[in-house]
Design an enzyme around this catalytic site. Sequence first.
Site, PDB file in Angstrom:
ATOM      1  N   GLY A   1      41.009  61.352  22.247  1.00  0.00           N
ATOM      2  CA  GLY A   1      40.122  62.240  23.001  1.00  0.00           C
ATOM      3  C   GLY A   1      40.842  63.515  23.409  1.00  0.00           C
ATOM      4  O   GLY A   1      41.992  63.749  23.010  1.00  0.00           O
ATOM      5  N   PHE A   2      40.171  64.306  24.201  1.00  0.00           N
ATOM      6  CA  PHE A   2      40.725  65.597  24.614  1.00  0.00           C
ATOM      7  C   PHE A   2      42.003  65.412  25.433  1.00  0.00           C
ATOM      8  O   PHE A   2      43.095  65.829  25.007  1.00  0.00           O
ATOM      9  CB  PHE A   2      39.631  66.360  25.374  1.00  0.00           C
TER      10      PHE A   2
ATOM     11  N   GLY B   1      36.117  61.041  20.876  1.00  0.00           N
ATOM     12  CA  GLY B   1      37.430  61.427  20.338  1.00  0.00           C
ATOM     13  C   GLY B   1      37.272  61.748  18.854  1.00  0.00           C
ATOM     14  O   GLY B   1      36.209  61.501  18.278  1.00  0.00           O
TER      15      GLY B   1
ATOM     16  N   ALA C   1      42.038  56.555  34.940  1.00  0.00           N
ATOM     17  CA  ALA C   1      41.473  57.899  35.113  1.00  0.00           C
ATOM     18  C   ALA C   1      40.124  57.787  35.805  1.00  0.00           C
ATOM     19  O   ALA C   1      39.191  57.188  35.278  1.00  0.00           O
ATOM     20  CB  ALA C   1      41.302  58.567  33.753  1.00  0.00           C
TER      21      ALA C   1
ATOM     22  N   TYR D   1      27.480  57.479  36.328  1.00  0.00           N
ATOM     23  CA  TYR D   1      28.857  57.757  35.895  1.00  0.00           C
ATOM     24  C   TYR D   1      29.802  57.664  37.097  1.00  0.00           C
ATOM     25  O   TYR D   1      30.810  56.952  37.071  1.00  0.00           O
ATOM     26  CB  TYR D   1      28.906  59.142  35.257  1.00  0.00           C
TER      27      TYR D   1
ATOM     28  N   LYS E   1      32.711  54.815  37.829  1.00  0.00           N
ATOM     29  CA  LYS E   1      34.113  55.193  38.048  1.00  0.00           C
ATOM     30  C   LYS E   1      34.583  54.723  39.432  1.00  0.00           C
ATOM     31  O   LYS E   1      35.736  54.332  39.603  1.00  0.00           O
ATOM     32  CB  LYS E   1      34.276  56.711  37.924  1.00  0.00           C
TER      33      LYS E   1
END
Length: 322
Positions: A11-12, A37, A118, A150, A154
Site C-alpha cells: 500500500g501507500f 495496494g 495503525a 471506519y 479502528k
Amino acid sequence: MHTYLITGGAGFIGSHLAESLLADGHTVLALDDLSTGSLENVKTFRDHPRFELVIDSVMNVAVTSGLVDRADYIVHLAAVVGVQRVLDSAIRTIHTIAGGADIVLELATQKNKVVFIASTSEVYGKSADLPLSEDGDLLLGATNKGRWSYACSKAINEYLALAYYRERQLPVVVARHFNTVGPRQSARYGMVLPRFIEQAVAGRPITIYGDGMQQRCFCYVADVIWAIKRLITRPEHYGKVFNVGSSEEISILQLARLVKEMTQSDSEIVFVPYDVAYDDGFEDMRRRIPDLRRIHNAIGYQPRVGLVKIIEKIMEHHYASA
Ligand code: UDP
C-alpha cells in the site's frame, strides 16, 4: 538486523516503510491482497533479496500465522481505505478492520512478537476539542451514517490492542494517523491531495466538496515512517496511543488554489455539495489538528517536510511515472 512483517505492505504507507526498512538492512515480509495496494508501489524493490511479497489477505489466518512466525516486528497497516470505499462497502470495512487486527494481535501474543497498530484521526470523529489529544473524547456520528463505521472499527482495534497489552502483556503500540500524503498515494480512493493534483495536471475541474472552508493538516509519508520505526522498537512506548501527523493547517479551498498554482493549471475550481459527492446527510469534520506533544516528548518527533515541498515531491513522482 530484524525481520518485519508489514500487512498492507504494497500500500501507500506500507511500501514506503518497506523501502526504508530495506535500506536500513532489515528483512521485510509484505502481506497484501492488492485491494488498494499495487505491484506498481513495490516495483523498485520487488526483487530485493531481503524483500518478499505474499499476495493474500490478512484474514487468511494460516498465511498470516506463517508470516508472523518468521517476523520480529509486525506493522499492521492492512485496512479498507478511502471515504468512498468505506461508504460503498461497510461490511467489508468492518470485517477487514476489526477482524484483521484481531487476528494479528492474537497471533502476535501467541508467538511473542511486537506489534504496531495503525489507527486514524477519524476516531476523534466530530470532536472540536482542538488540538485533538490522545486522551480526549471521541465523538462519532449515528450508526446510519456509514462514514463512522471506519472510525468505530479502528477504535475497536485500539481497545483490543490496549486490552492485549494489559491482559496478555503483548508489546503493542498504536498510532493515529492524520492525513498522510506523498508519492504513490492513489487518487482513485478519494484522498483529496492526489485527486487535486491529478485533476489539475489533466486540466479537469478541481472538485471541492462543501464550501472548502474545512481544514486539514497534511503530513509527509517519510515523517510518518520515521515515527513508526521509532515507536515500534522502544518498549517504553508499548501500551500507548500516539497521534502522528502535522499541525500545519490549510483549508481545502487554499489547498485547491495552491495545487492549481504549483501545477500551473488552467483547471477551474468547482464546488460540489457533500450529498452529491458522497451520500445524503454526509458528515465532515471542519478542522482536525493533532496535539503532537506526546509523540514529540516520546521520540523527538517533528514533521520536517512542509506542504509546498510535499506537493513538489508528488508532482516529481507523477511526472516520472506518467
Ligand atoms: N475533498 C474535496 N474534494 C475531493 C476529495 C476530498 O474537497 O475531491 C475534501 C473532503 O470532503 C474532506 C477533505 O477534502 O473535507 C479531506 O478529504 P480526504 O478524503 O483526503 O481525507 P479525510 O480528512 O476526509 O479523511
